[in-house]
Design a protein around this motif. Structure first.
Motif, PDB file in Angstrom:
ATOM      1  N   LEU A 342      -3.916 -13.071   5.035  1.00 46.89           N
ATOM      2  CA  LEU A 342      -4.819 -12.059   5.570  1.00 46.89           C
ATOM      3  C   LEU A 342      -4.655 -10.733   4.840  1.00 46.89           C
ATOM      4  N   ARG A 343      -3.431 -10.341   4.598  1.00 47.00           N
ATOM      5  CA  ARG A 343      -3.178  -9.073   3.917  1.00 47.00           C
ATOM      6  C   ARG A 343      -1.735  -9.084   3.400  1.00 47.00           C
ATOM      7  N   PRO A 344      -1.548  -9.322   2.091  1.00 47.59           N
ATOM      8  CA  PRO A 344      -0.182  -9.342   1.549  1.00 47.59           C
ATOM      9  C   PRO A 344       0.498  -7.997   1.772  1.00 47.59           C
ATOM     10  N   ASP A 348       0.536  -3.364  -0.139  1.00 45.18           N
ATOM     11  CA  ASP A 348       0.721  -2.005   0.375  1.00 45.18           C
ATOM     12  C   ASP A 348       2.097  -1.441   0.009  1.00 45.18           C
ATOM     13  N   ASP A 349       3.095  -2.337  -0.052  1.00 45.02           N
ATOM     14  CA  ASP A 349       4.465  -1.863  -0.266  1.00 45.02           C
ATOM     15  C   ASP A 349       4.803  -1.704  -1.749  1.00 45.02           C
ATOM     16  N   ALA A 354       2.382  -6.360  -8.376  1.00 46.85           N
ATOM     17  CA  ALA A 354       3.286  -7.251  -7.639  1.00 46.85           C
ATOM     18  C   ALA A 354       2.498  -8.248  -6.784  1.00 46.85           C
ATOM     19  N   ALA A 355       1.389  -7.770  -6.178  1.00 45.15           N
ATOM     20  CA  ALA A 355       0.572  -8.650  -5.344  1.00 45.15           C
ATOM     21  C   ALA A 355      -0.085  -9.749  -6.177  1.00 45.15           C
ATOM     22  N   LEU A 356      -0.561  -9.408  -7.388  1.00 44.89           N
ATOM     23  CA  LEU A 356      -1.175 -10.415  -8.257  1.00 44.89           C
ATOM     24  C   LEU A 356      -0.138 -11.444  -8.703  1.00 44.89           C
ATOM     25  N   GLU A 357       1.081 -10.982  -9.029  1.00 49.13           N
ATOM     26  CA  GLU A 357       2.147 -11.910  -9.425  1.00 49.13           C
ATOM     27  C   GLU A 357       2.509 -12.823  -8.267  1.00 49.13           C
ATOM     28  N   TRP A 358       2.617 -12.233  -7.068  1.00 49.67           N
ATOM     29  CA  TRP A 358       2.949 -13.030  -5.885  1.00 49.67           C
ATOM     30  C   TRP A 358       1.890 -14.085  -5.611  1.00 49.67           C
ATOM     31  N   HIS A 359       0.599 -13.693  -5.688  1.00 48.79           N
ATOM     32  CA  HIS A 359      -0.468 -14.659  -5.395  1.00 48.79           C
ATOM     33  C   HIS A 359      -0.496 -15.772  -6.430  1.00 48.79           C
ATOM     34  N   ASN A 383      -6.614   3.608  -6.275  1.00 48.73           N
ATOM     35  CA  ASN A 383      -6.382   3.933  -4.878  1.00 48.73           C
ATOM     36  C   ASN A 383      -6.319   2.638  -4.062  1.00 48.73           C
ATOM     37  N   VAL A 384      -6.070   2.783  -2.761  1.00 48.61           N
ATOM     38  CA  VAL A 384      -5.885   1.605  -1.907  1.00 48.61           C
ATOM     39  C   VAL A 384      -7.115   0.711  -1.901  1.00 48.61           C
ATOM     40  N   GLU A 385      -8.295   1.311  -1.789  1.00 50.69           N
ATOM     41  CA  GLU A 385      -9.523   0.514  -1.714  1.00 50.69           C
ATOM     42  C   GLU A 385      -9.754  -0.257  -3.008  1.00 50.69           C
TER      43      GLU A 385
END
Length: 480
Positions: A342-344, A348-349, A354-359, A383-385
């Motif tokens: 739903l939301r890694p 955010d952290d 890091a999120a792309l590597e994790w996925h 930015n976040v969006e």
């Protein structure tokens, strides 16, 4: 040659025939000697030339000529007479006779016949040419006058010299009105520089149609969108002007503006819905992770406590509690997985990379397909969006490959070029048909396109059946 002879003296007729035959002429003759026979002859037959004596009983050459012309016959008429006054000769020539020959000078007759026949042939050719021209002009006017497209002809200074009814109507005039050459509808201020450049191009390229679209102020003070071509025909003898063919496209432009506004509103709505959806995902992921995760953790602690205080000899109870603890551990892992989908939390952290590597690692673990991700970026200034948008694009592209590509491996990379980020995802699967790439029903690709548009970026999809697919996303890293 067929000659009608109006003569009541047989000897004079024979002399005419002799003179013509000596000059190599072998015409057919019809000889008449009175009014009745003459009238019957010209009513029933056509002749190449009429040779008329000045006077036969109760009939004369002037009467014969007028009778011929009254029947709209342009047969050459030559007066052949023994004697005639100069005034009479001038009079009959003015009434349409082609020549007069004195019987004492018949040697001039063959040349006169040749001359009047040539003259008549030239006149007929001229009449045919004029008739053809008249018909051509009528066709031209019909094409122009009833054409829905507006047509203007201008001089070298772009002053109006002709306006078709459609052009007059477009410019705000009644079709029957004449347009003053000095009338020059103003161009929209935003279009004037372009129009001036086009004028220079038109004058510099005779015969070349130059397309042009602009806004013009009509007689009523309203701007009208027009689209068409202008062609420099100043060099043409038959035109000698700059021809403008154009049409009113105001309704089309207005429809395009309204469609563009509607699309813009849909994009805003889509962006708003995605933002709401992302917030809901974040909230649900947090609730699942915090509340359900804590509850499962508490349940596991209780089960462990029970396992410790129960008598050791009750093996069935102990085994059941251990199974419960394993099931709780599995539920905790499911909660973490669902929450991450739903939301890694690392998006955010720890950020986008890091999120792309994790996925990539999670996809490889879950589906057994090697996913190689590399990047030349240490961090991003998104930015976040935008980070969320890029991650969702990556997630959607990977999901499409898993569902449809039948790929053996996936390679992806993130790089920076100037002020832009380039994300590329390639697979070695079955590929996509060109019509599928452009299809509005391919929701995965449609979602990617919509997110890229919202991010202010560009995308490119290259694929061929059996040769895999490459998806490239190009977005501005910071606001431009």
């Amino acid at each position: 040659m067929h000659i009608l002879v109006l003569e009541d003296e047989p000897d004079d007729v024979e002399l005419l025939k002799y003179t013509l035959e000596r000059n190599g002429m072998q015409p057919e003759y019809e000889v008449v000697s009175d009014k009745a026979a003459y009238e019957k002859a010209i009513s029933a037959n056509s002749y190449d030339v009429v040779l008329a004596d000045n006077s036969v009983p109760m009939f004369n050459s002037m009467d014969a000529l007028l009778m011929l012309r009254a029947r709209k016959l342009n047969t050459p008429f030559i007066l052949v007479t023994g004697a005639v006054s100069e005034e009479y000769a001038v009079d009959i020539l003015q009434h349409g006779a082609d020549d007069y020959i004195l019987k004492g000078s018949l040697k001039r007759l063959p040349a006169s016949i040749h001359r009047v026949l040539e003259k008549r042939e030239a006149l007929e050719e001229r009449e045919k040419a004029l008739e053809a021209l008249r018909r051509s002009e009528l066709r031209f006017r019909a094409l122009i006058e009833y054409n829905a497209d507006a047509i203007l002809i201008r001089d070298k200074d772009f002053r109006i010299t002709y306006a078709s009814p459609s052009a007059k109507k477009l410019l705000g005039f009644d079709p029957e009105d004449d347009i003053n050459p000095d009338f020059d509808p103003s161009y929209h201020p935003d279009d004037r520089p372009m129009v001036e450049r086009k004028k220079i191009e038109i004058l510099a390229n005779p015969g070349k149609p130059v397309p042009i679209t602009f806004r013009k102020l009509n007689k009523q003070g309203q701007y009208v969108w027009v689209d068409g071509v202008m062609t420099n025909m100043l060099h043409s003898e038959s035109v000698q002007g700059i021809v403008s063919n154009f049409r009113d496209i105001s309704k089309r432009i207005q429809a395009e503006i309204e469609l563009q506004q509607a699309n813009q509103e849909l994009h805003h709505l889509s962006n708003h819905l995605q933002h709401i959806r992302e917030e809901e995902r974040m909230q649900i992921a947090r609730d699942i992770h915090d509340e359900l995760g804590q509850q499962l953790t508490g349940l596991k602690m209780d089960a462990s406590w029970l396992s410790k205080i129960l008598p050791g000899e009750n093996e069935k109870v102990r085994t059941k509690i251990e199974d419960m603890i394993k099931l709780i551990d599995e539920a905790v892992r499911s909660v973490r997985r669902i929450s991450s989908d739903l939301r890694p939390s690392m998006l955010d952290d720890l950020g986008l990379i890091a999120a792309l590597e994790w996925h990539s690692l999670e996809t490889e673990k879950r589906y057994g397909i090697p996913v190689h991700f590399e990047t030349t970026c240490n961090d991003t200034r998104l930015n976040v969006e935008k980070s969320t948008g890029v991650f969702r694009i990556y997630q959607e592209a990977i999901n499409n490959i898993i569902k449809h590509a039948n790929a053996g491996s996936i390679n992806s990379c993130l790089k920076r070029e100037g002020n832009r980020l380039i994300l590329e995802i390639k697979d070695d699967g079955v590929g996509i048909q060109e019509d599928e790439i452009r299809s509005k029903k391919t929701f995965g690709l449609l979602g990617i396109r919509e997110r890229v548009f919202i991010l202010g970026g560009k995308y490119n999809i290259e694929s061929a059946p059996g040769k895999g697919t490459s998806v490239q996303i190009d977005i501005p890293e910071t606001a431009s």
